[in-house]
Design a protein around this motif. Structure first.
Motif, short mmCIF file in Angstrom:
data_model
loop_
_atom_site.label_atom_id
_atom_site.label_comp_id
_atom_site.label_asym_id
_atom_site.label_seq_id
_atom_site.Cartn_x
_atom_site.Cartn_y
_atom_site.Cartn_z
N ASN A 1 -7.80 -3.47 -25.42
CA ASN A 1 -7.28 -2.56 -24.10
C ASN A 1 -7.91 -1.39 -24.18
O ASN A 1 -8.25 -0.59 -24.87
CB ASN A 1 -5.54 -2.02 -24.50
CG ASN A 1 -5.12 -2.21 -23.07
OD1 ASN A 1 -5.79 -1.80 -22.11
ND2 ASN A 1 -3.84 -2.64 -22.85
N ASN A 2 -8.52 -0.99 -22.81
CA ASN A 2 -9.36 0.23 -22.42
C ASN A 2 -8.39 0.99 -21.48
O ASN A 2 -8.25 0.60 -20.62
CB ASN A 2 -10.47 -0.56 -21.88
CG ASN A 2 -11.48 0.47 -21.49
OD1 ASN A 2 -11.16 1.63 -21.40
ND2 ASN A 2 -12.72 0.04 -21.52
N GLN A 3 -8.44 2.06 -21.83
CA GLN A 3 -7.53 2.98 -21.11
C GLN A 3 -8.14 3.54 -19.87
O GLN A 3 -7.47 4.35 -19.03
CB GLN A 3 -6.85 4.02 -21.93
CG GLN A 3 -5.37 3.82 -22.50
CD GLN A 3 -4.61 3.11 -21.59
OE1 GLN A 3 -4.29 3.58 -20.45
NE2 GLN A 3 -4.01 1.75 -21.84
N THR A 4 -9.36 3.55 -19.73
CA THR A 4 -10.15 4.00 -18.41
C THR A 4 -9.95 3.15 -17.26
O THR A 4 -10.20 2.03 -17.48
CB THR A 4 -11.43 4.42 -18.89
OG1 THR A 4 -11.95 4.74 -17.40
CG2 THR A 4 -12.26 3.34 -19.46
N LEU A 5 -9.63 3.51 -16.21
CA LEU A 5 -9.57 2.77 -15.15
C LEU A 5 -10.82 2.52 -14.01
O LEU A 5 -10.89 1.99 -12.92
CB LEU A 5 -8.24 2.88 -14.28
CG LEU A 5 -6.80 2.34 -15.01
CD1 LEU A 5 -5.83 3.00 -14.27
CD2 LEU A 5 -6.66 0.79 -15.10
N LYS A 6 -11.93 3.31 -14.61
CA LYS A 6 -12.85 3.50 -13.58
C LYS A 6 -12.58 3.79 -12.33
O LYS A 6 -13.03 2.87 -11.20
CB LYS A 6 -13.68 2.10 -13.89
CG LYS A 6 -14.14 1.71 -15.27
CD LYS A 6 -15.69 1.59 -15.15
CE LYS A 6 -15.94 0.97 -16.68
NZ LYS A 6 -17.43 1.58 -17.08
N ASP A 7 -12.03 4.86 -11.95
CA ASP A 7 -11.47 5.22 -10.54
C ASP A 7 -12.71 5.37 -9.73
O ASP A 7 -12.83 5.12 -8.62
CB ASP A 7 -10.59 6.16 -10.30
CG ASP A 7 -10.93 7.44 -11.25
OD1 ASP A 7 -10.25 7.72 -12.37
OD2 ASP A 7 -11.92 8.18 -11.10
N ASP A 8 -13.84 5.86 -10.06
CA ASP A 8 -14.91 5.92 -9.53
C ASP A 8 -15.61 4.93 -8.96
O ASP A 8 -16.02 4.61 -7.91
CB ASP A 8 -16.13 6.72 -10.25
CG ASP A 8 -16.39 6.12 -11.62
OD1 ASP A 8 -15.42 5.58 -12.02
OD2 ASP A 8 -17.23 6.39 -12.25
N PHE A 9 -15.51 3.67 -9.94
CA PHE A 9 -15.97 2.32 -9.34
C PHE A 9 -15.07 1.66 -8.31
O PHE A 9 -15.42 1.35 -7.26
CB PHE A 9 -15.90 1.35 -10.56
CG PHE A 9 -15.73 -0.16 -10.21
CD1 PHE A 9 -17.08 -0.77 -9.97
CD2 PHE A 9 -14.88 -0.95 -10.29
CE1 PHE A 9 -17.20 -2.15 -9.63
CE2 PHE A 9 -14.86 -2.11 -10.03
CZ PHE A 9 -16.01 -2.90 -9.75
N LEU A 10 -13.78 1.99 -8.41
CA LEU A 10 -12.70 1.53 -7.24
C LEU A 10 -12.98 2.27 -6.01
O LEU A 10 -12.96 1.40 -4.98
CB LEU A 10 -11.34 1.84 -7.83
CG LEU A 10 -10.72 0.82 -8.93
CD1 LEU A 10 -9.24 1.45 -9.05
CD2 LEU A 10 -10.73 -0.63 -8.38
N ILE A 11 -13.23 3.64 -6.25
CA ILE A 11 -13.31 4.33 -4.87
C ILE A 11 -14.77 3.95 -4.14
O ILE A 11 -14.94 3.83 -3.12
CB ILE A 11 -13.57 5.97 -5.13
CG1 ILE A 11 -12.11 6.30 -5.61
CG2 ILE A 11 -14.20 6.67 -3.99
CD1 ILE A 11 -12.00 7.83 -6.06
N ALA A 12 -15.71 3.44 -5.00
CA ALA A 12 -17.01 2.96 -4.53
C ALA A 12 -16.76 1.51 -3.81
O ALA A 12 -17.50 1.40 -2.87
CB ALA A 12 -17.86 2.91 -5.81
N ASN A 13 -15.78 1.14 -4.24
CA ASN A 13 -15.64 -0.26 -3.57
C ASN A 13 -14.71 -0.38 -2.48
O ASN A 13 -14.55 -1.30 -1.92
CB ASN A 13 -15.28 -1.36 -4.46
CG ASN A 13 -16.36 -2.04 -5.46
OD1 ASN A 13 -16.84 -3.00 -4.90
ND2 ASN A 13 -16.62 -1.55 -6.46
#
Lengths: 578, 578
Positions: free
Chosen positions: B333-345
């Motif tokens: 389980n990885n706790q980071t949700l990579k919100d920058d990745f989501l925002i970029a998409n």
């Protein structure tokens, strides 16, 4: 399925009777030993929402106290109320119902929906039909049009899934046959649409305006055709009408007063078969129990309400009868069912396809029940029946028929001609269209003559360019429309409707404007007998004689002093000049 | 609604998050004092049948022990599980679901389905949408194409209700703008269709064969575009691609390696608004409870499975991740949700329309609940909410927006240009299309230059005919294709692309082949200074002088015996002859 909401459709009523007849035939035979087919018939009123309501009921649980559809993620151990569904007629209704029946893969066999998209087995995995796809119908139409020498035609279609797909398919086939579509008019599918009158008028304006279009293809619902034709007669429109399957055999339309003024109607109908048992069924209809048959009861009410009209107007009266007048007349009861009237209104293609639908399901059930006890309603699931149905083979008019890989039954088409016989329009069989061979088959020479007589109607955008001319671009966006211009000098064309003129070989050939061939260049000689040549010869001969004479005189007297003295040199040069 | 059946669609996942965000915003505000909106989100997997299953659940009875839909002839006193439905994205899915929801007139608001037919309120009475109808999009595209001087273009569309309606609509708009369609390729909507590879190859053959087509309009689902473009890059195809709303802003597509080799992409996207709150929501996503959010859980699993790849390849990895690899990685389980990745998409148009859909429903509920106690779930029926929804007005980016009479929200389009910035393709806003004015609006001069720079691409069937030439029919069925020929003698043309040459007035004017004007006919005189005239004068003068001289000499010596002796009469007649 008669359109009760609006009016009573005899033809659809007859289809429900054909369904009942076919089911009774199966139940009275030994085909399904011990199993009796039960059925429920719903009226869709040609409305998707009504049909969806009925479909929800089909999905509901078998033998439950209430008609309830359970929401499940997996329906494999769920037994619905029905094992198979026959219908609907209109493609748009059929599609929506099919989407819902897919949830449980309940087999659905339509007797009339012909839209091409229904062949798509990814979208409609549980759908089958006992008629061919419209793909073949539009191909046959385009072929008929091409064979009759027409290339500038109009289309009027109902704006629903049936009309739109038919239009698209016809467009492709027309292009392949070099037929141009002058106009496409779409009429709203619902009479409740407020734009319907404006759209009908717009269609008429197009028809009147485009005088070169004399052939109109009509993909419409019957009640639309009724409306359109009634108005067309008022406006004195006279054309060749190409009828699609759903109204080509409509007796009701052919009975419109003064219909013959409309011109010629040529139609395509699903190939019919032997439906004599159905005629017998209709003749004995009055002896059947009718408590459960609401449609039959309604028909009887209508007959009572229309008891006062003549036989020819019965159709019209039944169509226009309102619910109120029915209520009023409900007390009276008329025991004759006018089976001759019903038989006269049969559209054989639909009756045949309806009976085929019942038969295929019965045969599939027999297959299914060979190794299990089907008296138990849980013996098999609908999706199991679907698999058997796809493979079923039955015999129809001594030919084996079956569903193809796309779930269609490629029975072919009858080509119908509406012909005036003894002052009445009768719908006659003119030819048969063979799907596999893409060709028309004629039963006799007279029919063949009828078919090729269609050529006498003219429906082209432009006159043919003669040899010696070529086509010239006009402002029209259609390639069937052009002007003809003469080939210029030193060019020629030797066929009709040529795109350009050929150039003559400049060294050896030439041609004037408007030529169909080149001419050889020749060297011209003056004829010895020509008066001009003779004159030239005489003159030049006279000149020679004169000179010779003078030079002889001078030469002879060269040594005399007179000539010497007269500056002989000057004169000599003078002669040369001469 | 991410396509879980096949692969995980980040964009659709983001739409579900936007829906959750909008609902939470409403619930955290005082808009619906005391009422909390609840919701369920279903994944249609872009499949009609899956969606129909969910729709059956929506129709089932409120608070019943089982999810069961009751079959009723009249649903007016029936309270279904939901009051309103948002979705679906694909028009084909939306239509089928809408047909079922019609049974109970449950309001349905789509955030992305743009097919024209959904504006038909007879067929889809309970359907609304927060985006415009494709009618406007195809009009805008045809206008862009016309303005850029192109008239010979190709179309590739997905063979579903969306693609078909778009094609039809674009065809009409193209014709109105004198744009011809060189080819229309339809690709099957489902990857499970066995013909898909053959159809894709056929499309490529067309593209390669028709070298004059340099502009291709693409009405396709994103995963189709991915497949098509990956192959197109391999085959070195370089064109101008016109993107429809559903992939014009697809970051995933713009990240395909070597995408810039494909040429230029110009796209139309639904007009976006202020979605900054959603960015904030994504940044705090990790702090939210996520037990009930299956999609979020799945995303986290995918992130774990793709933990080893670089950020640029994350999109690709997530798309290609199979269910098996997910099972395998489920433990980690990885706790980071990579919100920058989501925002970029983020595709802003869709996020905006999704939030609008939630807001309109919330405002309609507020209207509905002004005079009744909405804490009671039976306080109002879905059809009552539908009536309020049709009239609701909300404020978006300081502008009032509402549904028009056809249930559409005419927000407009952003015109996007995929531009290479620092070696990376970025999706930039180039212009805005105003539906009402049918015109493009540019934010600054640079963007305007970008727009008009599109003219440098060539996409015409034929070279322009110059003045002095005219168009000539060819064998092609398209009016955009023609040859140019010179105007013949005594004809002229003075504009480009003329249909025919004008005739000169034969009496007073003339022109040679290939003329742009007629010339006046003139009488020609020899000039006094012309050498030929001078030579003629000298020669004839010399003749006159000679004769005068000789006659003078003869006359002077007329009486001398020499002259007399030399047969003067003969010579006199000689002079006259001379």
């Amino acid at each position: 399925m008669p359109g009760r909401g609006i009016f009573f459709e005899i033809q659809v009523f007859l289809q429900t009777l054909a369904m009942i007849h076919a089911i009774e035939m199966i139940n009275n035979s030994t085909l399904l030993s011990g199993i009796t087919l039960g059925y429920e018939i719903y009226d869709t009123c040609a409305e998707v929402t009504k049909a969806m309501g009925a479909a929800v009921r089909f999905l509901s649980k078998f033998n439950a106290s209430k008609d309830e559809v359970e929401f499940k993620c997996n329906y494999s151990d769920y037994t619905p109320r029905v094992k198979a569904v026959i219908g609907a007629s209109y493609s748009e209704v059929t599609m929506s119902v099919s989407r819902l029946l897919n949830l449980q893969l309940i087999p659905q066999v339509s007797q009339a929906s012909s839209s091409e998209i229904l062949s798509d087995k990814i979208r409609f995995p549980s759908f089958l039909r006992t008629v061919p796809s419209d793909l073949y119908q539009t191909r046959a139409m385009a072929r008929l049009i091409h064979m009759s020498g027409w290339n500038w035609i109009g289309i009027i279609a109902t704006d629903d899934d049936y009309g739109r797909f038919a239009l698209e398919s016809f467009g492709i086939q027309a292009m392949a046959n070099n037929v141009c579509i002058a106009y496409k008019e779409m009429l709203p599918a619902f009479l409740s649409d407020s734009t319907i009158n404006a759209k009908v008028n717009q269609a008429f304006e197009k028809i009147i305006e485009e005088t070169r279009v004399n052939v109109i293809v009509v993909f419409m619902r019957q009640f639309h055709v009724m409306r359109l034709f009634q108005k067309a007669i008022e406006r004195n429109i006279n054309k060749v009408w190409i009828a699609s399957d759903n109204w080509s055999a409509a007796v009701k339309v052919s009975m419109i007063p003064y219909i013959k003024r409309l011109g010629t109607v040529v139609g395509f109908a699903f190939k019919s078969g032997n439906i004599s048992t159905f005629h017998d069924f209709l003749k004995t209809l009055h002896a059947k129990p009718m408590e459960n048959n609401k449609f039959l009861n309604e028909y009887m009410l209508l007959l009572s309400a229309c008891a006062h009209v003549k036989d020819q107007e019965l159709n019209n009266c039944i169509s226009n009868c309102t619910q109120e007048s029915l209520m009023y007349k409900a007390g009276e009861n008329n025991q004759t069912l006018k089976d001759d009237f019903l038989i006269a209104n049969i559209e054989p293609g639909f009756i045949h396809s309806t009976m085929l639908a019942v038969q295929t399901i019965a045969y599939a059930i027999r297959e299914q029940c060979q190794d299990r006890n089907c008296k138990n309603p849980f013996a098999f699931a609908p999706w199991e029946l679907l698999e058997k149905l796809k493979k079923v083979k039955i015999t129809d008019s001594e030919k084996e028929v079956h569903f193809d890989a796309k779930g269609d039954m490629n029975t072919g088409y009858d080509v119908l001609l509406w012909k005036e016989i003894n002052g009445q329009i009768e719908i006659t069989n003119m030819a048969e269209y063979d799907l596999q061979k893409d060709d028309f088959i004629f039963p006799d020479e007279e029919k063949k003559t009828d078919f090729f007589n269609l050529k006498k109607f003219w429906s082209k955008c432009s006159q043919e360019c003669r040899p010696g001319q070529m086509k010239k671009v006009t402002a029209s966006p259609h390639t069937c429309c052009y002007e003809c211009v003469y080939c210029p000098e030193n060019h020629y064309s030797n066929q009709t409707d040529m795109d350009h003129c050929y150039l003559c070989n400049n060294k050896t050939h030439w041609s004037p404007v408007n030529s169909t061939r080149c001419h050889k260049k020749t060297v011209q000689y003056l004829n010895w007998n020509d008066w001009f040549a003779v004159l030239l010869l005489i003159l030049s001969g006279l000149g020679v004689v004169l000179i010779v004479m003078i030079s002889t005189i001078f030469t002879r007297y060269l040594d005399t002093p007179v000539v010497k003295a007269s500056e002989a040199d000057i004169f000599r040069s003078k002669w040369v000049a001469y």
